[in-house]
Design a protein around this motif. Structure first.
Motif, PDB file in Angstrom:
ATOM      1  N   LEU A   1       0.842  -1.202   0.000  1.00  0.00           N
ATOM      2  CA  LEU A   1       0.000   0.000   0.000  1.00  0.00           C
ATOM      3  C   LEU A   1       0.873   1.246   0.000  1.00  0.00           C
ATOM      4  O   LEU A   1       0.628   2.201  -0.724  1.00  0.00           O
ATOM      5  N   LYS A   2       1.930   1.217   0.830  1.00  0.00           N
ATOM      6  CA  LYS A   2       2.819   2.386   0.891  1.00  0.00           C
ATOM      7  C   LYS A   2       3.535   2.586  -0.436  1.00  0.00           C
ATOM      8  O   LYS A   2       3.787   3.714  -0.843  1.00  0.00           O
ATOM      9  N   ALA A   3       3.879   1.479  -1.102  1.00  0.00           N
ATOM     10  CA  ALA A   3       4.533   1.595  -2.403  1.00  0.00           C
ATOM     11  C   ALA A   3       3.607   2.306  -3.386  1.00  0.00           C
ATOM     12  O   ALA A   3       4.039   3.147  -4.172  1.00  0.00           O
ATOM     13  N   ILE A   4       2.309   1.984  -3.312  1.00  0.00           N
ATOM     14  CA  ILE A   4       1.337   2.650  -4.179  1.00  0.00           C
ATOM     15  C   ILE A   4       1.309   4.142  -3.869  1.00  0.00           C
ATOM     16  O   ILE A   4       1.268   4.986  -4.756  1.00  0.00           O
ATOM     17  N   ARG A   5       1.368   4.468  -2.568  1.00  0.00           N
ATOM     18  CA  ARG A   5       1.372   5.875  -2.161  1.00  0.00           C
ATOM     19  C   ARG A   5       2.604   6.591  -2.715  1.00  0.00           C
ATOM     20  O   ARG A   5       2.506   7.684  -3.247  1.00  0.00           O
TER      21      ARG A   5
ATOM     22  N   MET B   1       6.566  -3.090 -10.464  1.00  0.00           N
ATOM     23  CA  MET B   1       7.098  -4.149  -9.603  1.00  0.00           C
ATOM     24  C   MET B   1       6.205  -5.380  -9.634  1.00  0.00           C
ATOM     25  O   MET B   1       6.536  -6.418  -9.099  1.00  0.00           O
ATOM     26  N   GLY B   2       5.026  -5.226 -10.195  1.00  0.00           N
ATOM     27  CA  GLY B   2       4.100  -6.352 -10.244  1.00  0.00           C
ATOM     28  C   GLY B   2       2.970  -6.247  -9.239  1.00  0.00           C
ATOM     29  O   GLY B   2       2.212  -7.184  -9.071  1.00  0.00           O
ATOM     30  N   VAL B   3       2.844  -5.116  -8.534  1.00  0.00           N
ATOM     31  CA  VAL B   3       1.727  -4.945  -7.607  1.00  0.00           C
ATOM     32  C   VAL B   3       0.462  -4.645  -8.408  1.00  0.00           C
ATOM     33  O   VAL B   3       0.463  -3.744  -9.248  1.00  0.00           O
ATOM     34  N   ASP B   4      -0.588  -5.419  -8.171  1.00  0.00           N
ATOM     35  CA  ASP B   4      -1.868  -5.139  -8.830  1.00  0.00           C
ATOM     36  C   ASP B   4      -2.494  -3.964  -8.089  1.00  0.00           C
ATOM     37  O   ASP B   4      -3.244  -4.133  -7.133  1.00  0.00           O
ATOM     38  N   THR B   5      -2.170  -2.752  -8.537  1.00  0.00           N
ATOM     39  CA  THR B   5      -2.485  -1.569  -7.738  1.00  0.00           C
ATOM     40  C   THR B   5      -3.984  -1.385  -7.530  1.00  0.00           C
ATOM     41  O   THR B   5      -4.412  -1.071  -6.425  1.00  0.00           O
ATOM     42  N   THR B   6      -4.771  -1.598  -8.576  1.00  0.00           N
ATOM     43  CA  THR B   6      -6.216  -1.385  -8.414  1.00  0.00           C
ATOM     44  C   THR B   6      -6.769  -2.312  -7.340  1.00  0.00           C
ATOM     45  O   THR B   6      -7.525  -1.886  -6.459  1.00  0.00           O
ATOM     46  N   SER B   7      -6.365  -3.567  -7.393  1.00  0.00           N
ATOM     47  CA  SER B   7      -6.874  -4.528  -6.426  1.00  0.00           C
ATOM     48  C   SER B   7      -6.518  -4.133  -4.993  1.00  0.00           C
ATOM     49  O   SER B   7      -7.355  -4.184  -4.093  1.00  0.00           O
ATOM     50  N   TYR B   8      -5.273  -3.700  -4.773  1.00  0.00           N
ATOM     51  CA  TYR B   8      -4.879  -3.332  -3.408  1.00  0.00           C
ATOM     52  C   TYR B   8      -5.560  -2.060  -2.934  1.00  0.00           C
ATOM     53  O   TYR B   8      -5.907  -1.924  -1.765  1.00  0.00           O
ATOM     54  N   LYS B   9      -5.758  -1.129  -3.869  1.00  0.00           N
ATOM     55  CA  LYS B   9      -6.455   0.097  -3.486  1.00  0.00           C
ATOM     56  C   LYS B   9      -7.899  -0.218  -3.097  1.00  0.00           C
ATOM     57  O   LYS B   9      -8.413   0.313  -2.109  1.00  0.00           O
ATOM     58  N   VAL B  10      -8.537  -1.107  -3.862  1.00  0.00           N
ATOM     59  CA  VAL B  10      -9.928  -1.448  -3.552  1.00  0.00           C
ATOM     60  C   VAL B  10      -9.999  -2.139  -2.190  1.00  0.00           C
ATOM     61  O   VAL B  10     -10.863  -1.837  -1.371  1.00  0.00           O
ATOM     62  N   ARG B  11      -9.050  -3.049  -1.929  1.00  0.00           N
ATOM     63  CA  ARG B  11      -9.065  -3.723  -0.625  1.00  0.00           C
ATOM     64  C   ARG B  11      -8.941  -2.728   0.518  1.00  0.00           C
ATOM     65  O   ARG B  11      -9.663  -2.802   1.509  1.00  0.00           O
ATOM     66  N   ALA B  12      -8.006  -1.777   0.365  1.00  0.00           N
ATOM     67  CA  ALA B  12      -7.825  -0.778   1.415  1.00  0.00           C
ATOM     68  C   ALA B  12      -9.108   0.033   1.590  1.00  0.00           C
ATOM     69  O   ALA B  12      -9.520   0.342   2.715  1.00  0.00           O
ATOM     70  N   PHE B  13      -9.741   0.340   0.480  1.00  0.00           N
ATOM     71  CA  PHE B  13     -10.955   1.148   0.511  1.00  0.00           C
ATOM     72  C   PHE B  13     -12.092   0.396   1.205  1.00  0.00           C
ATOM     73  O   PHE B  13     -12.853   0.981   1.978  1.00  0.00           O
ATOM     74  N   VAL B  14     -12.182  -0.913   0.950  1.00  0.00           N
ATOM     75  CA  VAL B  14     -13.244  -1.711   1.573  1.00  0.00           C
ATOM     76  C   VAL B  14     -13.029  -1.775   3.091  1.00  0.00           C
ATOM     77  O   VAL B  14     -13.964  -1.575   3.861  1.00  0.00           O
ATOM     78  N   VAL B  15     -11.793  -2.023   3.514  1.00  0.00           N
ATOM     79  CA  VAL B  15     -11.508  -2.073   4.956  1.00  0.00           C
ATOM     80  C   VAL B  15     -11.853  -0.728   5.592  1.00  0.00           C
ATOM     81  O   VAL B  15     -12.507  -0.658   6.640  1.00  0.00           O
ATOM     82  N   SER B  16     -11.423   0.345   4.936  1.00  0.00           N
ATOM     83  CA  SER B  16     -11.684   1.684   5.438  1.00  0.00           C
ATOM     84  C   SER B  16     -13.192   1.945   5.550  1.00  0.00           C
ATOM     85  O   SER B  16     -13.678   2.452   6.564  1.00  0.00           O
ATOM     86  N   SER B  17     -13.938   1.556   4.529  1.00  0.00           N
ATOM     87  CA  SER B  17     -15.392   1.776   4.548  1.00  0.00           C
ATOM     88  C   SER B  17     -16.071   0.931   5.614  1.00  0.00           C
ATOM     89  O   SER B  17     -17.022   1.372   6.263  1.00  0.00           O
ATOM     90  N   PHE B  18     -15.586  -0.305   5.782  1.00  0.00           N
ATOM     91  CA  PHE B  18     -16.165  -1.182   6.801  1.00  0.00           C
ATOM     92  C   PHE B  18     -16.103  -0.502   8.168  1.00  0.00           C
ATOM     93  O   PHE B  18     -17.109  -0.438   8.885  1.00  0.00           O
ATOM     94  N   PHE B  19     -14.924   0.053   8.502  1.00  0.00           N
ATOM     95  CA  PHE B  19     -14.796   0.666   9.827  1.00  0.00           C
ATOM     96  C   PHE B  19     -15.551   1.982   9.915  1.00  0.00           C
ATOM     97  O   PHE B  19     -16.031   2.347  10.992  1.00  0.00           O
ATOM     98  N   ALA B  20     -15.677   2.697   8.803  1.00  0.00           N
ATOM     99  CA  ALA B  20     -16.528   3.892   8.815  1.00  0.00           C
ATOM    100  C   ALA B  20     -17.962   3.474   9.139  1.00  0.00           C
ATOM    101  O   ALA B  20     -18.674   4.153   9.882  1.00  0.00           O
ATOM    102  N   GLY B  21     -18.387   2.330   8.586  1.00  0.00           N
ATOM    103  CA  GLY B  21     -19.721   1.816   8.875  1.00  0.00           C
ATOM    104  C   GLY B  21     -19.877   1.440  10.344  1.00  0.00           C
ATOM    105  O   GLY B  21     -20.910   1.710  10.962  1.00  0.00           O
TER     106      GLY B  21
END
Lengths: 248, 355
Positions: free
Chosen positions: B206-210, B219-239
């Motif tokens: 995640l930090k590499a994406i930042r 480097m081979g990081v599937d950036t969209t997938s990791y961003k979406v995962r971070a976003f889902v975790v973030s939204s879950f806790f906002a909920g």
């Protein structure tokens, strides 16, 4: 359409083949039909002026931009349509222009990220040692934030990080960019060693002199089209190249 | 086993505090408010700070959690697990409602994140702002939505659920089940998760994406997938934060989840230092207690006249603004930069071991 060739290319087992590649950014065509190849163990240089399409070629090969037309084959497999992260898994490593290191991560973390697709932990440690023996400066600074390194060290890190994915082909974009001549020479000397150990390299470079000195085969790119190809030595000797790129 | 130890320890400590202090109404209200804001700030920091994606629609996901959890509790208000003491049974029902609320918010995060996280920088900010507002406006018009959903075969249950959202009037009568224990239990879980995430290889990607998205991709990081995962975790806790909020305020209405609320959370993490969980916590605590402090100050200035104290809410945003400008002028990376309190401790430990 293949450009005029100077000198004879020694036959090698094919590794990368780029066939009639077109890339556009909106209405602007960056590449207008580029055909080139890299053989096993070969250093191929792509030289040309600013905006000729050198970086676009690399980015299309590594999947960072989608080509409008044309095909890229690596070890006989089509890469066209794959995303950048899938291309890395096939064995191509791209050290992007402007180094693209992660400034707020440590040197060690940067290198770990290079190996992130790999599962072979023991071999990774071995490759890390190999990188450190190529670039001892990095070992001294492994716990330091990458953004605090000098330009040359950052470039060394970018190359090492690309090597950490244990690629078959290394794509290097302007390794001499913004570096002192002495540092650039060190880096090119190391690239020569890396190649001597069997690594194939596709090198994009504005510093035609250095690039041609290293390359087995080189292509000259002008406004999106290849205009000349040949062995590094023949191109270095060619009148047209000396005038256009070596400032003589 | 080791990874469960802190959770067990925290549960015990929180339970003791709950028994000692849980009866003071003002204490519970204030700590709940602080806790909810800490959860919001730390969770937003996962996407804005660690992953470097600028999202400014956090209140929308909080609203989803608040409405789903609140309405669930409202429906289950009179149910009891007869074999348990009523207080414990209430907490279990609250937990169920929170998980439902958080889960739905996470699902919305996925739906919003999947298309929008392909965008970068300002464009992403605009889209998240838009989605946050869309969620709020849809809730404001929940009566119409409820009728439309009810007309779709198979969705009549969802329709009647949405029908309880009450449009602009909001939902009242949600059982006030939120406790000091439950709020701070979630704070603890989230902070622990954020800390472990930051130290994990997942967090490093995640930090590499930042740091450099193109390089991360190379480097081979599937950036969209990791961003979406971070976003889902973030939204879950906002909920989760929204769900907790719904259980200690007398009424939830769309007005609680406007753009201003989203910005409040953004101010917290920017002031605390983008990328620092410690910073998010400290700033959230401070910026939540600040209006409370101002309120009692104004009450004294006004000689007990409450009307002056009520103006606190109106001057809060200008004060935030001035604070943020001051912080940007004097310390642009935020109070903590990307540092964490526990890093200090970690760095000192090997040094001590050597000595």
């Amino acid at each position: 359409m293949s450009p005029e060739a100077l000198g004879k290319r020694p036959p090698r087992e094919g590794l990368l083949e780029v066939d009639d590649l077109f890339v556009s950014y909106g209405p602007i065509a960056a590449l207008k039909g580029v055909t080139l190849s890299v053989g096993q163990g070969e250093v191929v240089a792509l030289i040309g002026a600013n905006g000729a399409g050198k970086t676009s070629t690399l980015r299309a090969v590594s999947g960072l931009v989608k080509p409008a037309k044309g095909a890229v084959r690596f070890k006989g497999q089509a890469l066209t349509g794959l995303k950048a992260n899938q291309v890395v898994a096939k064995g191509l490593a791209h050290a992007p222009e402007g180094r693209g290191i992660f400034p707020n991560l440590t040197v060690q973390e940067n290198l770990d990220l290079g190996a992130w697709l790999r599962k072979d932990g023991d071999a990774i440690a071995g490759d890390l040692e190999k990188c450190f023996s190529l670039f001892p400066r990095l070992k001294e600074r492994r716990a330091q934030l990458a953004g605090t390194l000098s330009g040359g060290e950052q470039q060394m890190l970018a190359i090492s990080r690309a090597l950490m994915s244990r690629p078959t082909l290394l794509l290097l974009d302007e390794p001499s960019l913004g570096l002192a001549p002495q540092v650039t020479q060190t880096i090119f000397r190391i690239l020569k060693d890396v190649n001597a150990q069997g690594m194939s390299i596709l090198l994009v470079e504005q510093n035609a002199h250095l690039a041609l000195g290293l390359a087995h085969w080189a292509y000259v790119l002008e406004t999106g089209t290849l205009v000349l190809q040949g062995t590094g030595q023949e191109l270095l000797a060619s009148e047209a190249i000396r005038k256009a790129y070596l400032g003589e | 086993m080791k990874s469960f130890l802190p959770v067990v320890a925290a549960t015990v400590v929180l339970a003791v505090l709950q028994l000692l202090l849980g009866t003071s109404e003002y204490f519970v209200y204030l700590t709940s408010l602080v806790g909810v804001n800490v959860v919001l700030a730390v969770s937003l920091n996962i996407i804005n700070g660690m992953t470097g994606q600028f999202s400014i629609g956090h209140a929308g996901f909080m609203a989803v959690g608040a409405y789903v959890a609140g309405t669930t509790s409202l429906i289950l208000k009179d149910d009891q697990l007869s074999f348990l003491p009523p207080a414990v049974s209430d907490q279990l029902f609250l937990l169920l409602a929170l998980l439902l609320g958080g889960g739905t918010a996470g699902l919305f995060g996925f739906l919003v994140g999947l298309p929008s996280l392909r965008l970068r920088g300002d464009y992403l900010a605009i889209v998240t702002l838009g989605f946050g507002e869309i969620i709020r406006v849809v809730i404001q018009n929940s009566d119409g939505l409820s009728k439309s959903l009810g007309a779709v075969p198979g969705l009549s249950l969802v329709g009647s659920f949405v029908g309880k959202f009450g449009g602009a009037l909001g939902v009242s009568g949600v059982p006030q089940r939120s406790t000091f224990f439950m709020v701070w239990f979630w704070v603890f879980v989230l902070v622990l998760l954020a800390r472990r995430l930051a130290d994990s290889s997942h967090g490093r990607w995640l930090k590499a994406i930042r740091e450099d998205e193109v390089a991360a991709e190379a480097m081979g990081v599937d950036t969209t997938s990791y961003k979406v995962r971070a976003f889902v975790v973030s939204s879950f806790f906002a909920g989760i934060a929204g769900g907790l909020f719904a259980h200690f305020v007398p009424i939830i209405n769309p007005g609680s989840f406007t753009f201003v609320k989203s910005m409040e959370v953004v101010v917290m993490i920017v002031a605390g230092g983008l990328g620092s969980t410690t910073g998010a916590i400290v700033a959230a605590v401070f910026l939540t207690l600040l209006p409370e402090g101002l309120r009692s100050l104004f009450l004294q200035l006004g000689g007990g006249d409450a009307s002056l104290a009520q103006k606190v809410d109106q001057v809060r945003m200008p004060i935030y603004g001035v604070l943020l400008v001051l912080i940007m002028l004097t310390r642009s990376q935020g109070l903590f930069g990307t540092h964490e309190a526990w890093d200090l401790w970690k760095r000192r430990k090997p040094a001590e071991a050597k000595a």
